[in-house]
Design a protein around this motif. Structure first.
Motif, mmCIF file in Angstrom:
data_model
loop_
_atom_site.group_PDB
_atom_site.id
_atom_site.type_symbol
_atom_site.label_atom_id
_atom_site.label_comp_id
_atom_site.label_asym_id
_atom_site.label_seq_id
_atom_site.Cartn_x
_atom_site.Cartn_y
_atom_site.Cartn_z
ATOM 1 N N ASN A 145 0.840 -1.198 0.000
ATOM 2 C CA ASN A 145 0.000 0.000 0.000
ATOM 3 C C ASN A 145 0.878 1.252 0.000
ATOM 4 N N GLY A 146 0.273 2.383 0.326
ATOM 5 C CA GLY A 146 1.025 3.627 0.352
ATOM 6 C C GLY A 146 2.156 3.610 1.367
ATOM 7 N N HIS A 147 1.893 2.998 2.521
ATOM 8 C CA HIS A 147 2.953 2.916 3.536
ATOM 9 C C HIS A 147 4.161 2.158 2.997
ATOM 10 N N TRP B 38 6.058 4.608 0.916
ATOM 11 C CA TRP B 38 6.702 5.576 1.818
ATOM 12 C C TRP B 38 8.069 5.008 2.213
ATOM 13 N N PHE C 192 -0.621 13.137 7.287
ATOM 14 C CA PHE C 192 0.161 12.300 6.377
ATOM 15 C C PHE C 192 1.615 12.747 6.293
ATOM 16 N N ASN D 116 4.255 16.331 1.005
ATOM 17 C CA ASN D 116 3.004 15.740 0.514
ATOM 18 C C ASN D 116 2.432 16.682 -0.538
ATOM 19 N N VAL E 130 -0.523 16.421 -1.800
ATOM 20 C CA VAL E 130 -1.773 16.669 -1.071
ATOM 21 C C VAL E 130 -1.702 15.912 0.243
ATOM 22 N N THR F 19 -3.907 14.192 2.721
ATOM 23 C CA THR F 19 -5.265 13.657 2.621
ATOM 24 C C THR F 19 -6.102 13.948 3.864
ATOM 25 N N ASP G 7 5.104 12.882 -2.025
ATOM 26 C CA ASP G 7 4.050 11.896 -1.789
ATOM 27 C C ASP G 7 2.825 12.327 -2.595
ATOM 28 N N ILE H 276 0.297 10.139 -3.272
ATOM 29 C CA ILE H 276 -0.607 8.989 -3.122
ATOM 30 C C ILE H 276 -2.063 9.441 -3.279
ATOM 31 N N ALA H 277 -2.401 10.589 -2.696
ATOM 32 C CA ALA H 277 -3.774 11.093 -2.836
ATOM 33 C C ALA H 277 -3.979 11.803 -4.163
ATOM 34 N N GLN I 228 -4.932 2.610 -5.232
ATOM 35 C CA GLN I 228 -6.353 2.644 -4.851
ATOM 36 C C GLN I 228 -6.960 4.028 -4.783
ATOM 37 N N LYS I 229 -6.255 5.031 -5.292
ATOM 38 C CA LYS I 229 -6.850 6.369 -5.223
ATOM 39 C C LYS I 229 -7.087 6.861 -6.652
HETATM 40 C C1 LIG Z 1 -3.564 7.135 1.425
HETATM 41 C C2 LIG Z 1 -2.309 7.904 1.649
HETATM 42 C C3 LIG Z 1 -1.168 7.347 2.250
HETATM 43 C C4 LIG Z 1 -1.174 5.959 2.828
HETATM 44 O O1 LIG Z 1 -1.520 4.996 1.915
HETATM 45 P P1 LIG Z 1 -1.987 3.546 2.430
HETATM 46 O O2 LIG Z 1 -2.310 2.856 1.141
HETATM 47 O O3 LIG Z 1 -3.167 3.769 3.304
HETATM 48 O O4 LIG Z 1 -0.851 2.931 3.136
HETATM 49 C C5 LIG Z 1 -0.049 8.126 2.361
HETATM 50 N N1 LIG Z 1 -0.010 9.391 1.905
HETATM 51 C C6 LIG Z 1 -1.088 9.972 1.344
HETATM 52 C C7 LIG Z 1 -0.997 11.382 0.881
HETATM 53 C C8 LIG Z 1 -2.263 9.251 1.202
HETATM 54 O O5 LIG Z 1 -3.349 9.828 0.649
#
Ligand SMILES: *Cc1c(COP(=O)(O)O)cnc(C)c1O
Length: 398
Positions: free
Chosen positions: A65-67, A70, A92, A141, A143, A145, A172, A174-175, A197-198
């Motif tokens: 996942n995102g972690h 990271w 985040f 980041n 964004v 989240t 980052d 991810i969002a 997943q985003k």
């Molecule tokens: C969702 C998110 C994460 C963490 O991602 P996971 O898939 O929940 O581990 C980290 N950083 C940002 C900006 C996110 O939106």
């Protein structure tokens, strides 16, 4: 009487809506993971991922996942004891900082609070003060989240350059990726990360690390990267299993292929423009509701708001009550507030978030807004009139 029966809608900031084409692509027998179609499938994904991040450089895929990314992004360029500077604009930012500390980095956090974007001048000042160039990376980041703050990534590049500092710029996304405009190479970002997943519309389970030449060079100075997290074999694989450090995430890859086809069929510019229009419709509705009641968006200035997620406050326990009503009575799941007040505290119940990332169109956004209006009405939460027509005007203008 509950009116929730029917197709539910998840409006939390990830996982986002999965397109039917993604689900259908995943619904098939397992392929051979050693040879045949899977090889061409993976080889075809890489250039299309680069196009999403707007980079000519390396794109790697992790099962996680995102972690996970990271961590992957950090361990390839940071030795234990190395300094990193983190610009935090919400939970985040602190999360990534914690992950950096966990891999042994010496972390300096610049905390910009929960309402304002990062201030690049403060980053420049911190880098200028680091006369021995001990800071190896600046973590931002795009964004956050939790707060829905959109940060100006190019301003951080400019700050690093103005300070004449060699630190890597790590973003980052991810969002934000495939929701808010992001241009890795043009913005001088050395490492960008995202998840499946985003904005990418695939179930949780894949993470992506994009890295440029400076980051590739930094990897050579890291004494040891555990094999699983090492981005070298993943970016220069001798055979297909090296892309993933083992078995391919087969069905996620089928889903990702379908998602990339949807995205590039629409075109990145159009994807960003769609999210912009839909976000402006949402903001227009929130402005109207706020005229006659307690609803406020966390970020006052639209220039600093994300087009992927919006954090809101109603106060009291009204955020929780609205979320419960929307889920139970109307089949709409809104996001919990995150990082705005201590978890489980009375104050935390006043916050909520609306996720608007990924496979989202005008009627889904208008349905979400209409449902929120119904919830506010049902719960006797005061709110201004005209929210839905304000949103409709934005949609009508395109
Ligand atoms: C969702 C998110 C994460 C963490 O991602 P996971 O898939 O929940 O581990 C980290 N950083 C940002 C900006 C996110 O939106």
């Amino acid at each position: 009487m509950s009116l929730a029966n029917g197709r539910t809608h998840l409006a939390i900031p990830g996982p986002s809506i999965m397109p039917d084409a993604v689900l259908q692509a995943m619904h098939r027998a397992a392929p051979n993971i050693y040879e045949g179609d899977i090889v061409t499938l993976v080889e075809g994904l890489i250039p299309d991922l680069r196009k999403v991040a707007r980079t000519e450089h390396a794109a790697t895929i992790y099962i996680g996942n995102g972690h996970a990314v990271w961590e992957a992004s950090l361990v390839n360029v940071i030795n234990p004891g190395d300094k990193v500077l983190v610009a935090a604009t919400g939970r985040f930012g602190h999360g990534w900082a914690g992950q950096a500390a966990g891999v042994g980095a010496d972390v300096q956090v610049l905390d910009f609070g929960l309402k304002a974007p990062l201030d690049a001048q403060k980053i420049e000042d911190a880098l200028r003060a680091d006369t021995n160039h001990e800071i190896k990376a600046v973590l931002v980041n795009h964004v956050d989240t939790a707060t829905s703050i959109l940060n100006d990534v190019p301003s951080v590049r400019a700050a690093i350059d103005a300070a004449g500092h060699p630190a890597l710029l790590m973003a980052d996304c991810i969002a934000s990726m495939a929701c808010d405009r992001f241009e890795m190479d043009a913005w001088g970002v050395d490492i960008a990360i995202t998840g499946s997943q985003k904005g990418l519309m695939v179930p949780p389970g894949l993470g992506f690390v994009f890295f440029g030449p400076k980051a590739k060079e930094a990897r050579e100075k890291v004494e040891r990267v555990s094999l699983y997290w090492d981005w070298k074999p993943r970016s220069e694989p001798a055979y297909v299993a090296e892309y993933f450090g083992g078995t391919s995430p087969t069905h996620h890859l089928f889903g990702l292929r379908a998602a990339l086809d949807i995205m590039h069929g629409e075109g990145m510019e159009n994807v960003w423009a769609r999210h912009d229009s839909l976000a402006r419709a949402l903001w227009a509705a929130c402005d109207a509701w706020g005229q006659g009641g307690p609803l406020t968006m966390n970020v006052a200035d639209p220039a600093h708001r994300s087009r992927a997620v919006t954090a809101l406050s109603l106060g009291g326990d009204k955020g929780e009550r609205l979320r419960k009503w929307c889920a139970e009575e109307a089949g709409l799941t809104l996001g919990i507030g995150l990082g705005m007040a201590p978890r489980g505290s009375a104050e935390a119940a006043g916050f909520f978030r609306i996720g608007h990332m990924g496979h989202l169109n005008a009627h889904v956004m208008l349905g979400t807004l209409g449902t929120i209006e119904a919830g506010l009405t049902a719960l006797d939460i005061p709110h201004g009139a005209g929210a839905l027509s304000a949103a409709a005007k934005v949609i009508a203008a395109g």
